[in-house]
Design a protein around this motif. Structure first.
Motif, PDB file in Angstrom:
ATOM      1  N   GLU A   1       1.457   4.509  24.622  1.00 50.97           N
ATOM      2  CA  GLU A   1       0.992   4.892  25.951  1.00 50.97           C
ATOM      3  C   GLU A   1      -0.363   5.575  25.833  1.00 50.97           C
ATOM      4  O   GLU A   1      -0.593   6.389  24.930  1.00 50.97           O
ATOM      5  N   ASN A   2      -1.282   5.270  26.751  1.00 48.16           N
ATOM      6  CA  ASN A   2      -2.610   5.874  26.733  1.00 48.16           C
ATOM      7  C   ASN A   2      -2.547   7.383  26.954  1.00 48.16           C
ATOM      8  O   ASN A   2      -1.691   7.882  27.686  1.00 48.16           O
ATOM      9  N   LYS A   3      -3.480   8.061  26.318  1.00 49.34           N
ATOM     10  CA  LYS A   3      -3.652   9.473  26.644  1.00 49.34           C
ATOM     11  C   LYS A   3      -4.288   9.564  28.030  1.00 49.34           C
ATOM     12  O   LYS A   3      -5.039   8.679  28.435  1.00 49.34           O
ATOM     13  N   PRO A   4      -4.009  10.625  28.795  1.00 43.34           N
ATOM     14  CA  PRO A   4      -4.593  10.746  30.134  1.00 43.34           C
ATOM     15  C   PRO A   4      -6.109  10.711  30.089  1.00 43.34           C
ATOM     16  O   PRO A   4      -6.732  11.356  29.232  1.00 43.34           O
ATOM     17  N   ALA A   5      -6.721   9.945  30.995  1.00 41.33           N
ATOM     18  CA  ALA A   5      -8.176   9.900  31.071  1.00 41.33           C
ATOM     19  C   ALA A   5      -8.728  11.237  31.541  1.00 41.33           C
ATOM     20  O   ALA A   5      -9.764  11.705  31.065  1.00 41.33           O
ATOM     21  N   ILE A   6      -8.016  11.855  32.499  1.00 45.21           N
ATOM     22  CA  ILE A   6      -8.411  13.172  32.999  1.00 45.21           C
ATOM     23  C   ILE A   6      -7.172  14.072  32.946  1.00 45.21           C
ATOM     24  O   ILE A   6      -6.360  14.107  33.881  1.00 45.21           O
ATOM     25  N   PRO A   7      -6.982  14.788  31.825  1.00 49.59           N
ATOM     26  CA  PRO A   7      -5.794  15.633  31.702  1.00 49.59           C
ATOM     27  C   PRO A   7      -5.892  16.886  32.561  1.00 49.59           C
ATOM     28  O   PRO A   7      -6.980  17.402  32.818  1.00 49.59           O
ATOM     29  N   ILE A   8      -4.760  17.333  33.000  1.00 52.66           N
ATOM     30  CA  ILE A   8      -4.672  18.555  33.796  1.00 52.66           C
ATOM     31  C   ILE A   8      -3.591  19.446  33.184  1.00 52.66           C
ATOM     32  O   ILE A   8      -2.504  18.975  32.851  1.00 52.66           O
ATOM     33  N   ILE A   9      -3.909  20.720  33.013  1.00 53.67           N
ATOM     34  CA  ILE A   9      -2.933  21.662  32.468  1.00 53.67           C
ATOM     35  C   ILE A   9      -2.672  22.754  33.514  1.00 53.67           C
ATOM     36  O   ILE A   9      -3.593  23.449  33.949  1.00 53.67           O
ATOM     37  N   TYR A  10      -1.426  22.859  33.933  1.00 54.45           N
ATOM     38  CA  TYR A  10      -1.011  23.909  34.848  1.00 54.45           C
ATOM     39  C   TYR A  10      -0.437  25.065  34.022  1.00 54.45           C
ATOM     40  O   TYR A  10       0.380  24.849  33.122  1.00 54.45           O
ATOM     41  N   THR A  11      -0.877  26.276  34.325  1.00 55.01           N
ATOM     42  CA  THR A  11      -0.324  27.444  33.656  1.00 55.01           C
ATOM     43  C   THR A  11       0.429  28.283  34.688  1.00 55.01           C
ATOM     44  O   THR A  11      -0.171  28.757  35.674  1.00 55.01           O
ATOM     45  N   LEU A  12       1.714  28.404  34.473  1.00 55.12           N
ATOM     46  CA  LEU A  12       2.557  29.185  35.380  1.00 55.12           C
ATOM     47  C   LEU A  12       2.912  30.518  34.736  1.00 55.12           C
ATOM     48  O   LEU A  12       3.174  30.589  33.531  1.00 55.12           O
ATOM     49  N   ASN A  13       2.895  31.553  35.535  1.00 53.84           N
ATOM     50  CA  ASN A  13       3.307  32.872  35.057  1.00 53.84           C
ATOM     51  C   ASN A  13       4.580  33.271  35.785  1.00 53.84           C
ATOM     52  O   ASN A  13       4.573  33.484  36.985  1.00 53.84           O
ATOM     53  N   ILE A  14       5.650  33.295  35.030  1.00 54.76           N
ATOM     54  CA  ILE A  14       6.942  33.619  35.613  1.00 54.76           C
ATOM     55  C   ILE A  14       7.479  34.889  34.954  1.00 54.76           C
ATOM     56  O   ILE A  14       7.835  34.864  33.765  1.00 54.76           O
ATOM     57  N   ASP A  15       7.442  35.957  35.718  1.00 54.43           N
ATOM     58  CA  ASP A  15       7.960  37.232  35.222  1.00 54.43           C
ATOM     59  C   ASP A  15       7.327  37.611  33.887  1.00 54.43           C
ATOM     60  O   ASP A  15       8.012  38.023  32.942  1.00 54.43           O
ATOM     61  N   GLY A  16       6.004  37.430  33.813  1.00 56.26           N
ATOM     62  CA  GLY A  16       5.273  37.819  32.619  1.00 56.26           C
ATOM     63  C   GLY A  16       5.253  36.784  31.513  1.00 56.26           C
ATOM     64  O   GLY A  16       4.608  36.985  30.478  1.00 56.26           O
ATOM     65  N   THR A  17       5.912  35.661  31.714  1.00 59.41           N
ATOM     66  CA  THR A  17       5.936  34.597  30.701  1.00 59.41           C
ATOM     67  C   THR A  17       5.075  33.424  31.166  1.00 59.41           C
ATOM     68  O   THR A  17       5.257  32.917  32.270  1.00 59.41           O
ATOM     69  N   SER A  18       4.125  33.014  30.312  1.00 57.17           N
ATOM     70  CA  SER A  18       3.242  31.894  30.640  1.00 57.17           C
ATOM     71  C   SER A  18       3.879  30.579  30.197  1.00 57.17           C
ATOM     72  O   SER A  18       4.345  30.456  29.066  1.00 57.17           O
ATOM     73  N   ILE A  19       3.881  29.614  31.108  1.00 59.54           N
ATOM     74  CA  ILE A  19       4.404  28.280  30.807  1.00 59.54           C
ATOM     75  C   ILE A  19       3.325  27.262  31.159  1.00 59.54           C
ATOM     76  O   ILE A  19       2.820  27.243  32.281  1.00 59.54           O
ATOM     77  N   LYS A  20       2.975  26.447  30.161  1.00 63.85           N
ATOM     78  CA  LYS A  20       1.968  25.412  30.383  1.00 63.85           C
ATOM     79  C   LYS A  20       2.624  24.057  30.636  1.00 63.85           C
ATOM     80  O   LYS A  20       3.552  23.674  29.921  1.00 63.85           O
ATOM     81  N   ASP A 144       6.379  -3.392  36.299  1.00 65.05           N
ATOM     82  CA  ASP A 144       7.104  -2.404  37.091  1.00 65.05           C
ATOM     83  C   ASP A 144       7.898  -1.414  36.235  1.00 65.05           C
ATOM     84  O   ASP A 144       8.140  -0.284  36.656  1.00 65.05           O
ATOM     85  N   HIS A 145       8.303  -1.835  35.042  1.00 67.91           N
ATOM     86  CA  HIS A 145       9.213  -1.014  34.248  1.00 67.91           C
ATOM     87  C   HIS A 145       8.507  -0.082  33.260  1.00 67.91           C
ATOM     88  O   HIS A 145       9.165   0.678  32.551  1.00 67.91           O
ATOM     89  N   ILE A 146       7.157  -0.145  33.176  1.00 67.08           N
ATOM     90  CA  ILE A 146       6.430   0.760  32.292  1.00 67.08           C
ATOM     91  C   ILE A 146       5.206   1.305  33.030  1.00 67.08           C
ATOM     92  O   ILE A 146       4.726   0.693  33.988  1.00 67.08           O
ATOM     93  N   PRO A 147       4.675   2.452  32.586  1.00 69.41           N
ATOM     94  CA  PRO A 147       3.432   2.955  33.186  1.00 69.41           C
ATOM     95  C   PRO A 147       2.279   1.993  32.936  1.00 69.41           C
ATOM     96  O   PRO A 147       2.230   1.305  31.913  1.00 69.41           O
TER      97      PRO A 147
END
Length: 373
Positions: A1-20, A144-147
């Protein structure tokens, strides 16, 4: 599978814990049948070139026309397009000038002249615009069955100059699970017609020099249970039928051939496995092309699969081969005379070798097709 052409990283902070969370830029649309359709964002060259065929096989010293399709994906482009040919080959013209508007396609034609000796190599296309060289083509893979996948390939084609003679011209093809053999046969001069069920009748088949069945045709086409008699009658009247490999499980009929034959799981998986010609004087190894062990060089992935391991005495095996430390297998090409014609059963992986441009595979299958012509 191809790597994303334009990757996006969301960083969530939940009760002091960072989740990417890794994601990518996508495009969403609505299809009237499929509903919501999600596709990845893709980055493609501003200008692309594509050589018309992936393989060119030349059997004499005559020039061959090569078409190159140029396409703009963004703004207008102008410049020159050229073909890079191997040493000993010649191309005319040296280059073409072009001018393309936004999202326009144009076909440019070149002529290539082969060297006198046999050769295998590659032809490459490139376009230069505003000082930038563009030499890639985009292959979009959508199911239809693959990205959706985007593959950037070099704009190139395989060039083969080889001694090759064919006899007969009109070929009927009965497609099975799907392969590219008909297109490959057309590359060397055959006129190939893909038959429908209703077209498999004796009167219609008489116009063809040979009939080929595609890979696993006797596994996938239920109607062949009722058409084998027609194929055998065609052979009896002087025709040639060549059946490519089928699995020994879920055959629609066991009466594939006019004589008894039993399929097995025998195969040779080493593409460089040694090959012995066990019936050197047989016409299929001598006419119209003289076959030698050199014709089994440069094969890919395997020799063949699902060979018969039992057959009637009317069948003549042509070659023997085996994987390392295994017993020799002689069922990869079996030829029988039946009435005035010839029946061939072969587990050779033509569906791999021909699209890969293996010269010896073309020479050998041309001999099998030529039987009786």
């Amino acid at each position: 599978e191809n790597k994303p052409a334009i990757p996006i990283i969301y960083t969530l902070n939940i009760d002091g814990t960072s989740i990417k969370i890794n994601s990518e830029l996508i495009y969403t649309s609505t299809d009237p049948v499929k509903g919501e359709v999600v596709k990845p964002c893709m980055i493609v060259p501003e200008l692309m070139g594509e050589i018309e065929n992936p393989i060119y096989i030349l059997t004499n010293n005559e020039a061959r026309t090569i078409n190159v399709k140029l396409k703009t994906n963004g703004k207008a482009k102008s410049g020159i397009c050229m073909l890079a040919v191997p040493r000993g080959w010649r191309v005319e013209p040296i280059n073409h000038t072009f001018s393309l508007s936004q999202k326009e396609e144009k076909l440019l034609s070149f002529k290539i002249f082969p060297p006198p000796s046999n050769f295998t190599g590659y032809l490459r296309a490139a376009a230069v615009s505003d000082g930038v060289t563009y030499s890639q083509n985009v292959d979009l893979i959508e199911y239809d069955h693959i990205p959706t996948q985007l593959v950037l390939d070099d704009a190139q084609a395989k060039l083969i100059k080889t001694d090759l003679v064919i006899k007969g011209n009109k070929i009927a093809y009965i497609m099975g699970a799907g392969d590219e053999v008909p297109e490959c046969l057309e590359l060397i001069g055959y006129d190939v017609t893909n038959l429908t069920e209703s077209e498999i009748n004796l009167e219609n088949l008489k116009q063809y020099d040979a009939v080929l069945t595609g890979i696993r045709a006797f596994n996938t086409n239920k109607y062949l249970e009722y058409k084998t008699k027609v194929l055998h009658e065609y052979v009896n009247g002087g025709g040639t039928v060549l059946v490519q490999y089928n699995t020994n499980h879920r055959l629609v009929t066991k009466d594939i051939a006019p004589y008894p034959i039993k399929l097995s799981r025998d195969r040779v998986t080493e593409e460089n496995a040694s090959v012995q010609l066990i019936n050197k004087e047989h016409v299929a190894l001598n006419s119209p092309n003289k076959i030698t062990t050199q014709d089994f060089q440069y094969w890919i992935q395997e020799r063949g699969l699902y060979f018969p391991n039992e057959w009637d005495e009317n069948f003549v095996p042509l070659i023997a081969s085996n994987d390392t430390n295994e017993k020799s297998k002689t069922g990869s090409i079996l030829v029988a005379e039946y009435g005035d014609g010839h029946f061939v059963y072969t587990g050779i992986s033509w569906f791999r070798q021909l699209p890969a441009g293996v010269p010896g595979a073309y020479r050998l299958i041309a001999n099998l097709i030529s039987l009786g012509n």
